[in-house]
Design an enzyme around this catalytic site. Structure first.
Site, PDB file in Angstrom:
ATOM      1  N   ALA A 252       0.813  -1.243   0.000  1.00 15.40           N
ATOM      2  CA  ALA A 252       0.000   0.000   0.000  1.00 15.40           C
ATOM      3  C   ALA A 252       0.834   1.274   0.000  1.00 15.40           C
ATOM      4  O   ALA A 252       0.263   2.366   0.113  1.00 15.40           O
ATOM      5  CB  ALA A 252      -0.995   0.036   1.159  1.00 15.40           C
ATOM      6  N   ALA A 253       2.149   1.177  -0.176  1.00 13.16           N
ATOM      7  CA  ALA A 253       2.948   2.408  -0.258  1.00 13.16           C
ATOM      8  C   ALA A 253       2.500   3.238  -1.465  1.00 13.16           C
ATOM      9  O   ALA A 253       2.377   4.466  -1.384  1.00 13.16           O
ATOM     10  CB  ALA A 253       4.427   2.075  -0.361  1.00 13.16           C
ATOM     11  N   GLY A 254       2.234   2.554  -2.584  1.00 15.47           N
ATOM     12  CA  GLY A 254       1.766   3.262  -3.777  1.00 15.47           C
ATOM     13  C   GLY A 254       0.384   3.861  -3.560  1.00 15.47           C
ATOM     14  O   GLY A 254       0.081   4.961  -4.043  1.00 15.47           O
ATOM     15  N   ASP A 255      -0.467   3.148  -2.841  1.00  9.16           N
ATOM     16  CA  ASP A 255      -1.809   3.674  -2.546  1.00  9.16           C
ATOM     17  C   ASP A 255      -1.695   4.914  -1.668  1.00  9.16           C
ATOM     18  O   ASP A 255      -2.409   5.903  -1.858  1.00  9.16           O
ATOM     19  CB  ASP A 255      -2.651   2.617  -1.813  1.00  9.16           C
ATOM     20  CG  ASP A 255      -2.814   1.342  -2.618  1.00  9.16           C
ATOM     21  OD1 ASP A 255      -2.816   1.429  -3.864  1.00  9.16           O
ATOM     22  OD2 ASP A 255      -2.926   0.269  -2.008  1.00  9.16           O
TER      23      ASP A 255
END
Ligand code: RIB
Length: 307
Positions: A252-255
């Site tokens: 979820a780093a990209g989210d």
């Protein structure tokens, strides 16, 4: 009024920690098991919710009429996200993801979409018209037909469309021409160009970004992990280095990056400031386990930015 509208998936994540990710056919011991709220759409919604004023974020999605769906709606509510347009369906159970996280923070994810597959174009266009948002966040864990309709309708409404092309796949021009900002990671950028792989060097980033711009979006932000972010548009390009941290879980780093980017832009930050804000938010998220569980609140990001 909700400024940032998120159309996308909600999954319950089944997370197992391992020392190293398994090879094909290999059995390994896991060191911990958690069920945590996730799904790329809901993660982006919670990121906006935690980083902005209550009522800024509204989510449009679909869950099953089951306990996982209720848990995911509660997570949105707790993050201050309007979830009135997350519909329940009897046709499938809530989406789930099996996630292995290794000690380096890297992961492997398998998603069973379930109810996410039942999010229809009509669900989205009706809700978008009612919500009067300014920015739309999209990803690719709901039907492509729905994502395409959402982007077209949002552009008609004058919204800024930010597409995270995840999971990786090729995309039709019909969708990409309605995208203002395309935010692929390395494997997603290459998949859009019809190439398999998961590494882009900083030296290659300008060429990759130029090729992606030719597919239709107005701006491209390559999310290059520890190499940072690379912004490209017709007027030029710029590299934004990442903040060095010890990664615990990159899920979820990209989210988180996309939620923070939309938060900043919806508040009127310049693109440079919004990317710097998003880089810091994402760097915090990777120091913690889980998807929504790892997302920072505003004060944590500001504390780092004002150091
Ligand atoms: O981007 C991370 C997310 O991907 C996880 O939360 C999982 O649900 C999958 O959708």
């Amino acid at each position: 009024m909700s400024k940032v509208v998120i159309v996308g998936s909600l999954n319950l994540d089944f997370v197992v920690q391992v020392a190293t990710l398994p090879q094909r056919g290999e059995t390994l011991p896991g060191s911990g098991f958690l069920t945590l709220p996730g799904g790329k759409g809901a993660n982006q919604a919670c990121a906006v919710g935690r980083l902005s004023q209550p009522g800024t974020a509204a989510m449009i999605g679909c869950v099953g009429m089951d306990v996982y769906g209720a848990q995911l709606q509660e997570s949105l509510r707790a993050a201050g996200v309007n979830h009135r347009y997350v519909r329940g369906t009897m046709e499938a159970s809530t989406g789930i993801a099996l996630i292995l996280v290794e000690a380096s923070g890297q992961n492997q994810i398998v998603v069973v979409p379930g109810a996410n597959e039942y999010l229809r174009p009509k669900d989205v266009t009706e809700a978008l018209s009612l919500l009067s948002g300014t920015h739309l966040l999209l990803q690719l864990e709901t039907p492509l037909e729905t994502v395409t309709a959402a982007a077209a309708h949002a552009r008609d409404l004058g919204m800024m469309v930010i597409l995270d092309p995840a999971p990786a796949r090729s995309l039709p021009e019909e969708l990409l021409r309605n995208v203002n900002i395309l935010t692929p990671n390395e494997s997603e950028a290459l998949a859009l160009m019809g190439i398999s792989g998961n590494y882009i060097s900083l030296a290659d980033a300008p060429d990759v970004a130029r090729q992606l711009l030719s597919l239709g979006p107005q701006q491209v932000i390559l999310k290059l992990g520890e190499k940072g972010a690379f912004l490209a548009m017709s007027e030029g390009a710029q590299h934004f280095p990442a903040r060095a941290v010890e990664a615990k879980d990159t899920t979820a780093a990209g989210d988180c990056f996309n939620g923070a980017l939309a938060t900043g832009l919806a508040e009127g930050m310049t693109m440079d400031a919004a990317i710097a804000f998003a880089n810091v938010a994402a760097s915090i998220s990777i120091t913690r386990l889980g998807a929504q569980a790892s997302l920072p609140i505003r004060a944590e990001v500001e504390q780092i930015l004002t150091r």
